[in-house]
Design an enzyme around this catalytic site. Structure first.
Site, PDB file in Angstrom:
ATOM      1  N   ASN A  57       0.870  -1.179   0.000  1.00 35.46           N
ATOM      2  CA  ASN A  57       0.000   0.000   0.000  1.00 35.46           C
ATOM      3  C   ASN A  57       0.906   1.228   0.000  1.00 35.46           C
ATOM      4  O   ASN A  57       1.450   1.607   1.041  1.00 35.46           O
ATOM      5  CB  ASN A  57      -0.897  -0.022   1.245  1.00 35.46           C
ATOM      6  N   TRP A  58       1.068   1.820  -1.178  1.00 32.13           N
ATOM      7  CA  TRP A  58       1.997   2.955  -1.301  1.00 32.13           C
ATOM      8  C   TRP A  58       1.434   4.244  -0.705  1.00 32.13           C
ATOM      9  O   TRP A  58       2.135   5.234  -0.629  1.00 32.13           O
ATOM     10  CB  TRP A  58       2.353   3.180  -2.770  1.00 32.13           C
ATOM     11  N   LYS A  59       0.156   4.240  -0.338  1.00 37.29           N
ATOM     12  CA  LYS A  59      -0.487   5.449   0.201  1.00 37.29           C
ATOM     13  C   LYS A  59      -0.226   6.635  -0.741  1.00 37.29           C
ATOM     14  O   LYS A  59      -0.173   6.446  -1.942  1.00 37.29           O
ATOM     15  CB  LYS A  59       0.012   5.724   1.621  1.00 37.29           C
ATOM     16  N   HIS A  87      -9.861   1.372   4.689  1.00 33.75           N
ATOM     17  CA  HIS A  87      -8.594   1.584   5.404  1.00 33.75           C
ATOM     18  C   HIS A  87      -8.816   2.562   6.553  1.00 33.75           C
ATOM     19  O   HIS A  87      -9.608   3.504   6.427  1.00 33.75           O
ATOM     20  CB  HIS A  87      -7.544   2.126   4.422  1.00 33.75           C
ATOM     21  N   GLU A 120      -7.141   4.968   7.592  1.00 33.75           N
ATOM     22  CA  GLU A 120      -6.900   6.385   7.269  1.00 33.75           C
ATOM     23  C   GLU A 120      -8.127   6.991   6.597  1.00 33.75           C
ATOM     24  O   GLU A 120      -8.420   8.169   6.782  1.00 33.75           O
ATOM     25  CB  GLU A 120      -5.630   6.514   6.400  1.00 33.75           C
ATOM     26  N   GLU A 173      -6.162  -4.719  10.442  1.00 38.38           N
ATOM     27  CA  GLU A 173      -5.138  -3.701  10.688  1.00 38.38           C
ATOM     28  C   GLU A 173      -5.487  -2.914  11.954  1.00 38.38           C
ATOM     29  O   GLU A 173      -6.264  -1.945  11.886  1.00 38.38           O
ATOM     30  CB  GLU A 173      -5.074  -2.721   9.517  1.00 38.38           C
ATOM     31  N   GLY A 179       1.651   2.525  10.955  1.00 39.17           N
ATOM     32  CA  GLY A 179       2.617   3.614  10.850  1.00 39.17           C
ATOM     33  C   GLY A 179       3.253   4.004  12.177  1.00 39.17           C
ATOM     34  O   GLY A 179       3.919   5.026  12.286  1.00 39.17           O
ATOM     35  N   SER A 196       2.611  -1.861  10.667  1.00 42.65           N
ATOM     36  CA  SER A 196       4.039  -1.886  11.009  1.00 42.65           C
ATOM     37  C   SER A 196       4.718  -3.216  10.689  1.00 42.65           C
ATOM     38  O   SER A 196       5.571  -3.685  11.443  1.00 42.65           O
ATOM     39  CB  SER A 196       4.262  -1.506  12.471  1.00 42.65           C
ATOM     40  N   GLY A 232       2.538  -1.008   4.486  1.00 41.30           N
ATOM     41  CA  GLY A 232       2.533   0.409   4.137  1.00 41.30           C
ATOM     42  C   GLY A 232       3.955   0.925   4.011  1.00 41.30           C
ATOM     43  O   GLY A 232       4.613   0.748   2.985  1.00 41.30           O
ATOM     44  N   GLY A 233       4.461   1.534   5.067  1.00 41.00           N
ATOM     45  CA  GLY A 233       5.788   2.169   5.059  1.00 41.00           C
ATOM     46  C   GLY A 233       6.888   1.286   4.471  1.00 41.00           C
ATOM     47  O   GLY A 233       7.708   1.752   3.660  1.00 41.00           O
TER      48      GLY A 233
HETATM   49  P1  PGA Z   1       2.219   0.522   7.866  1.00 42.55           P
HETATM   50  O1  PGA Z   1       0.840   0.733   7.133  1.00 42.55           O
HETATM   51  O2  PGA Z   1       2.805  -0.764   7.345  1.00 42.55           O
HETATM   52  O3  PGA Z   1       3.048   1.731   7.485  1.00 42.55           O
HETATM   53  O4  PGA Z   1       1.964   0.454   9.325  1.00 42.55           O
HETATM   54  C1  PGA Z   1      -0.031  -0.330   6.869  1.00 42.55           C
HETATM   55  C2  PGA Z   1      -1.254   0.176   6.166  1.00 42.55           C
HETATM   56  O5  PGA Z   1      -1.618   1.334   6.376  1.00 42.55           O
HETATM   57  O6  PGA Z   1      -1.886  -0.539   5.383  1.00 42.55           O
END
Ligand code: PGA
Length: 254
Positions: free
Chosen positions: A9-11, A93, A95, A165, A171, A211, A232-233
């Protein structure tokens, strides 16, 4: 056998050229299972689609609106996503739930729209830290599952990928312990089994997200209940992401 999947997930990161550079690198490093889905920003979708040709990597988007077309300034429809080559879409998600105030009902409309357009939803659920501290994790997850997947029939349900999640793990560098995540995955399967009155929960791929890093994926991957990850990250760097992929592969012996 459930499908083992690793999602990037490149956000809101990566321009078109940065995305293409990543894909060129990734193509040299990974082959075969587990399956990889790259969820790119809208702007890079069709370029990434072109770059992914013939190498088994799959393309996903990070959001959609539920109408096919219309006066919805700034929104992207499932028809447009398909046109750009996306086969998957992240929905629900945290976010989107937290920053953009998306409700279970709104998310449900998106899941239905994706399915109607043959795009596989990667449907996210997760509790906040205060929910966990108040022992409300199961109540919150159950509500997200039942309301987010309302009116979806059993056949379509099997096309959905669920991602657990925990919001406090996204994050933050604080991943859920493998046993903690595993317990919620089992709860999700049981909820689906009870709701649909059969063993559907046993066949659905449930990913863990929050994470994920090179040093925790093996522990998570070794858990029978965890069918892969939503990253994500750590999905932004090709070397790090491909190392996570290799470790997931080893932990699942595939
Ligand atoms: P993260 O994000 O790996 O940076 O914690 C995961 C996600 O938001 O899907």
């Amino acid at each position: 056998m459930r499908e083992i999947i690793l999602v990037a997930n490149w956000k809101m990161y990566k321009t078109i050229s940065e995305g293409l550079e990543f894909i060129e690198c990734l193509k040299q490093k990974i082959k075969g299972k587990p399956k990889v889905i790259i969820c790119s920003p809208f702007t890079a979708l069709s370029n990434i689609k072109e770059a992914l040709k013939d190498n088994g990597l799959e393309l996903g988007a990070q959001n959609l609106f539920y109408e096919s077309e219309g006066a919805f300034t700034g929104e992207i429809s499932p028809v447009m996503l398909k046109d750009a080559g996306a086969k998957y879409v992240i929905i629900g998600h945290s976010e989107r739930r937290c920053i953009f105030h998306e409700t279970n009902d709104f998310i449900n409309k998106k899941v239905i729209a994706a399915i109607e357009n043959n795009i596989r939803p990667i449907f996210c659920v997760g509790e906040k830290i205060e929910d966990r501290r108040s022992d409300l994790t199961e109540m919150i997850i159950r509500k997200q599952i039942l309301e987010g997947l309302e009116n979806i029939n059993k056949d379509n349900l099997e096309n959905i990928i669920i991602a657990y999640e925990p919001v406090w793990a996204i994050g933050t560098g604080l991943n859920a312990k493998p046993e903690e995540a595993s317990e919620v995955h089992r709860f999700i399967r049981n909820t689906l089994n009870e709701t649909y009155n059969n063993k559907i929960g046993e066949n659905i791929t449930i990913l863990y997200g929050g994470s994920i890093k090179e040093d925790n994926i093996e522990g998570l991957g070794k858990m029978e209940e965890i069918d892969g990850g939503l990253v994500g990250g750590a999905s932004l760097n090709c070397n790090v992401f491909s190392s996570i992929w290799s470790k997931l592969k080893t932990s699942k012996s595939i």
